[in-house]
Design a protein around this motif. Sequence first.
Motif, mmCIF file in Angstrom:
data_model
loop_
_atom_site.group_PDB
_atom_site.id
_atom_site.type_symbol
_atom_site.label_atom_id
_atom_site.label_comp_id
_atom_site.label_asym_id
_atom_site.label_seq_id
_atom_site.Cartn_x
_atom_site.Cartn_y
_atom_site.Cartn_z
ATOM 1 N N CYS A 1 0.818 -1.218 0.000
ATOM 2 C CA CYS A 1 0.000 0.000 0.000
ATOM 3 C C CYS A 1 0.852 1.269 0.000
ATOM 4 C CB CYS A 1 -0.942 -0.006 1.204
ATOM 5 S SG CYS A 1 -2.098 -1.385 1.242
ATOM 6 N N ASP A 2 1.969 1.246 -0.698
ATOM 7 C CA ASP A 2 2.830 2.433 -0.775
ATOM 8 C C ASP A 2 2.180 3.575 -1.555
ATOM 9 O OD1 ASP A 2 4.767 1.177 0.665
ATOM 10 O OD2 ASP A 2 6.331 1.286 -0.852
ATOM 11 N N TYR A 3 1.388 3.235 -2.555
ATOM 12 C CA TYR A 3 0.776 4.258 -3.415
ATOM 13 C C TYR A 3 -0.187 5.129 -2.613
ATOM 14 C CZ TYR A 3 -2.103 6.247 -7.172
ATOM 15 O OH TYR A 3 -2.797 7.105 -8.005
ATOM 16 N N PHE A 4 0.063 6.448 -2.645
ATOM 17 C CA PHE A 4 -0.783 7.353 -1.875
ATOM 18 C C PHE A 4 -1.581 8.324 -2.756
ATOM 19 C CE2 PHE A 4 3.175 9.598 -2.507
ATOM 20 C CZ PHE A 4 2.800 10.913 -2.718
ATOM 21 N N GLY A 5 -1.472 8.167 -4.084
ATOM 22 C CA GLY A 5 -2.288 8.976 -4.978
ATOM 23 C C GLY A 5 -1.615 10.221 -5.503
ATOM 24 N N GLY A 6 -0.326 10.396 -5.236
ATOM 25 C CA GLY A 6 0.386 11.572 -5.737
ATOM 26 C C GLY A 6 0.397 11.619 -7.255
ATOM 27 N N LYS A 7 0.153 12.776 -7.816
ATOM 28 C CA LYS A 7 0.047 12.926 -9.264
ATOM 29 C C LYS A 7 1.321 12.506 -9.979
ATOM 30 C CE LYS A 7 -1.280 16.291 -12.815
ATOM 31 N NZ LYS A 7 -1.678 17.710 -13.062
ATOM 32 N N ASN A 8 2.451 12.824 -9.393
ATOM 33 C CA ASN A 8 3.743 12.512 -10.021
ATOM 34 C C ASN A 8 4.307 11.146 -9.601
ATOM 35 O OD1 ASN A 8 3.816 15.054 -11.332
ATOM 36 N ND2 ASN A 8 4.620 16.013 -9.468
ATOM 37 N N TYR A 9 3.549 10.422 -8.799
ATOM 38 C CA TYR A 9 4.025 9.127 -8.317
ATOM 39 C C TYR A 9 2.954 8.060 -8.534
ATOM 40 C CZ TYR A 9 7.411 12.192 -6.074
ATOM 41 O OH TYR A 9 8.377 13.138 -5.835
ATOM 42 N N PRO A 10 2.797 7.580 -9.740
ATOM 43 C CA PRO A 10 1.804 6.543 -10.026
ATOM 44 C C PRO A 10 2.205 5.213 -9.393
ATOM 45 C CG PRO A 10 3.213 6.885 -11.924
ATOM 46 C CD PRO A 10 3.581 7.948 -10.944
ATOM 47 N N PRO A 11 1.307 4.238 -9.369
ATOM 48 C CA PRO A 11 1.642 2.935 -8.765
ATOM 49 C C PRO A 11 2.915 2.311 -9.336
ATOM 50 C CG PRO A 11 -0.711 3.075 -9.186
ATOM 51 C CD PRO A 11 -0.105 4.297 -9.796
ATOM 52 N N GLU A 12 3.158 2.483 -10.624
ATOM 53 C CA GLU A 12 4.338 1.905 -11.260
ATOM 54 C C GLU A 12 5.633 2.460 -10.661
ATOM 55 O OE1 GLU A 12 6.382 -0.647 -13.559
ATOM 56 O OE2 GLU A 12 4.184 -0.552 -13.525
ATOM 57 N N TYR A 13 5.564 3.679 -10.137
ATOM 58 C CA TYR A 13 6.732 4.321 -9.537
ATOM 59 C C TYR A 13 7.292 3.488 -8.377
ATOM 60 C CZ TYR A 13 9.386 7.724 -6.741
ATOM 61 O OH TYR A 13 10.367 8.346 -6.012
ATOM 62 N N TYR A 14 6.429 2.753 -7.692
ATOM 63 C CA TYR A 14 6.827 1.998 -6.508
ATOM 64 C C TYR A 14 7.306 0.582 -6.836
ATOM 65 C CZ TYR A 14 4.435 5.864 -4.294
ATOM 66 O OH TYR A 14 4.060 7.130 -3.906
ATOM 67 N N ARG A 15 7.217 0.197 -8.082
ATOM 68 C CA ARG A 15 7.580 -1.175 -8.448
ATOM 69 C C ARG A 15 9.022 -1.512 -8.053
ATOM 70 N NH1 ARG A 15 5.940 -5.261 -11.774
ATOM 71 N NH2 ARG A 15 4.169 -4.063 -12.566
ATOM 72 N N ILE B 1 0.869 -4.678 -5.851
ATOM 73 C CA ILE B 1 0.939 -3.267 -5.459
ATOM 74 C C ILE B 1 -0.442 -2.672 -5.698
ATOM 75 C CG2 ILE B 1 1.886 -0.994 -5.999
ATOM 76 C CD1 ILE B 1 4.480 -2.280 -6.766
ATOM 77 N N SER B 2 -1.004 -2.060 -4.681
ATOM 78 C CA SER B 2 -2.332 -1.469 -4.820
ATOM 79 C C SER B 2 -2.296 -0.278 -5.774
ATOM 80 C CB SER B 2 -2.846 -1.009 -3.454
ATOM 81 O OG SER B 2 -4.083 -0.333 -3.599
ATOM 82 N N ASN B 3 -3.258 -0.236 -6.692
ATOM 83 C CA ASN B 3 -3.366 0.920 -7.589
ATOM 84 C C ASN B 3 -4.452 1.893 -7.117
ATOM 85 O OD1 ASN B 3 -5.712 -0.423 -8.263
ATOM 86 N ND2 ASN B 3 -5.094 -0.913 -10.363
ATOM 87 N N VAL B 4 -4.874 1.690 -5.872
ATOM 88 C CA VAL B 4 -5.837 2.599 -5.239
ATOM 89 C C VAL B 4 -5.130 3.255 -4.052
ATOM 90 C CG1 VAL B 4 -8.035 2.783 -4.028
ATOM 91 C CG2 VAL B 4 -7.787 1.163 -5.916
ATOM 92 N N PRO B 5 -5.163 4.582 -3.956
ATOM 93 C CA PRO B 5 -4.499 5.254 -2.837
ATOM 94 C C PRO B 5 -4.974 4.709 -1.490
ATOM 95 C CG PRO B 5 -5.218 6.861 -4.465
ATOM 96 C CD PRO B 5 -5.806 5.547 -4.878
#
Length: 212
Positions: free
Chosen positions: A114-128, A146-150
């Motif tokens: 659940c790293d994805y927090f919804g930041g515009k410049n940080y999509p879920p793929e950023y955390y891969r 990886i969750s794609n929901v903030p």
Amino acid sequence: MQFNLRQTFTIFFQKKRILLALSGVTLLFLHTGCHSESLDQKRSDAPSESSVQKPALKIADWRYVEEVVADNQGKIVVVDLWSTSCPPCLREFPDLVTLQKEYPTEVLCVSFNCDYFGGKNYPPEYYRKPVEKFLTEQKAYMRNIISNVPAEELFPTLDLASMPATYVYDRQGKLAKRFDNERREYGKEGYTYQRDVIPFVESMLKTDALKQ
């Protein structure tokens, strides 16, 4: 024909110097070659980054988790919600891996990051990459998502306040128990796999064995 004794010795020593020099060059060449071969051997023996098996990692939402649970009826499914910014999550993660190794056919472990927090410049793929790095270090060869929901949108839908949280589903795909520490029932430090989750799963396995 007369021989000059001094000249004879001079020629002898000159030839000897040449032979010694040639011998030195030959030994240096052989030593360098052996040393180079040894380094090459060490390099070939050392595992390269590309040779390390990386765990499978999928970007999806909680509905995908529900599909995984439904598709694996007959197994006990353990879903762990975690984040690389959550120290208790990281502390307990190795025991999730151990649980999967202990019961590879009867239990399916799923890690839901659940790293994805919804930041515009940080999509879920950023955390891969960082998530994949951690999973590789842990040798987490299980279902990894990886969750794609903030998180701030996901948690209310699950009626969950925070991580860590672990969902345990029975063999029929029904939720048997959710481990969290919202009511402080596990004390200040919260639940652990060794003390709480693994014994609960093992009790389910024993109960199922007695029914057969």
